[in-house]
Scaffold this motif. Structure first.
Motif, short mmCIF file in Angstrom:
data_model
loop_
_atom_site.label_atom_id
_atom_site.label_comp_id
_atom_site.label_asym_id
_atom_site.label_seq_id
_atom_site.Cartn_x
_atom_site.Cartn_y
_atom_site.Cartn_z
N ASP A 1 -5.66 8.03 -0.83
CA ASP A 1 -6.08 7.57 0.07
C ASP A 1 -7.50 7.06 -0.62
O ASP A 1 -8.08 5.68 -0.48
N VAL B 1 -7.91 2.53 -0.27
CA VAL B 1 -6.23 2.33 -0.12
C VAL B 1 -6.25 3.17 1.39
O VAL B 1 -5.57 2.05 2.02
N ARG C 1 -4.83 0.38 4.36
CA ARG C 1 -3.64 1.00 5.04
C ARG C 1 -3.85 1.64 6.26
O ARG C 1 -3.29 0.59 7.60
N LEU D 1 0.66 -1.28 0.26
CA LEU D 1 0.10 0.15 -0.20
C LEU D 1 1.11 1.20 0.05
O LEU D 1 0.63 1.81 -0.71
N VAL E 1 -8.63 -0.20 -3.63
CA VAL E 1 -7.27 -1.63 -4.20
C VAL E 1 -7.94 -2.97 -3.57
O VAL E 1 -8.52 -2.90 -3.16
N GLU F 1 -7.61 -8.85 4.56
CA GLU F 1 -7.74 -7.77 5.31
C GLU F 1 -8.82 -7.23 5.62
O GLU F 1 -9.09 -6.64 6.61
#
Length: 261
Positions: free
Chosen positions: A125, A200, A204, A115, A129, A220
């Motif tokens: 941001d 994203v 992150r 990332l 993703v 995730e």
């Protein structure tokens, strides 16, 4: 690139969904991130399973082919181990992707590093993703687009998953007994797959927060769940199974090459 103390300060978690709602745009870009730094010990081979041959191609080739066929993706980042001596770009000639030797010792670390690398490539941001297992070569462009279509307007994001169809058994406490402890209700249970699609910046920040808390992330989505968020479930299919054990390669050949198992 590895995540350093400087990176952690620079990308300090904010976890504010308002930011992503305000900054969301119809033309938000889509990126794919393929963590590919694992050794695949359970696959029983003398090389990482992503490089095992299926037909005349590496397993990873089939995975990347599905993402390459999705023109709506800005780029696909393949996160490799820094000391990976098996990856040869020529083996994937013709496919659109960017390799980055920033993999870590865990999937969690590899995705975080990936990332950061995406941000250095220009990802914002509020961009999306899609994180996908290298060892799920049965993924198709249609399945990727199905997830994108279902999730792109969602505040949180979502994952491909399968409703649990089989009866679920919990083993007895003593593993040496190899006996059933009890049967678990399967209502509402799903088997998580990939891709898993998130903003994203949100992903992150969630992964950083989990890392700083010492929370073990198995996928995730679990990092976002830890913060009280509820990613969307998007039904997938069994073709998208994860190659894990030696016998799985025969099934992957049957699916990808049309051969009898």
């Amino acid at each position: 690139m590895r995540l350093t103390e400087r990176n952690i300060i620079e990308f300090a978690p904010s976890l504010d969904l308002t930011f992503f709602r305000v900054n969301a745009r119809q033309n938000d870009r889509l990126y794919a991130l393929i963590p590919c730094a694992g050794v695949g010990a359970r696959a029983g081979a003398n090389m990482p399973k992503q490089y095992r041959a299926i037909g005349d191609r590496a397993l990873l080739y089939y995975t990347l082919s599905a993402f390459d066929a999705c023109d709506e993706l800005t780029d696909t980042l393949v996160v490799l181990s820094p000391d990976d001596a098996l990856f040869q770009a020529a083996d994937f000639d013709g496919l659109r992707f960017t390799p980055a030797r920033c993999g870590g010792s865990t999937r969690h670390e590899s995705v975080l590093n990936g990332l950061v690398a995406l941000a250095e490539m220009g990802a914002q941001d509020h961009d999306w993703v899609l994180v996908h297992d290298a060892a799920r070569p049965g993924v198709t462009p249609a399945l990727i687009r199905q997830l994108v279509e279902a999730v792109r307007d969602d505040d949180v994001g979502g994952i491909i998953a399968m409703p649990l169809a089989d009866t679920l058994k919990r083993a007895a406490l003593d593993p040496a007994l190899a006996r059933i402890g009890n049967t678990e209700p399967r209502d509402g249970l799903w088997l998580a797959q990939t891709p898993q699609m998130f903003r994203v910046g949100l992903l992150r920040d969630a992964l950083l927060s989990a890392q700083q808390a010492g929370f073990a992330v198995t996928d995730e989505a679990s990092a976002l769940e830890r913060l009280g968020l509820q990613p969307r479930l998007v039904a997938g299919n069994m073709r998208n199974f994860k190659v894990t054990y030696p016998e799985d390669f025969a099934m992957a050949e049957a699916i990808l090459l049309g051969r009898g198992a």
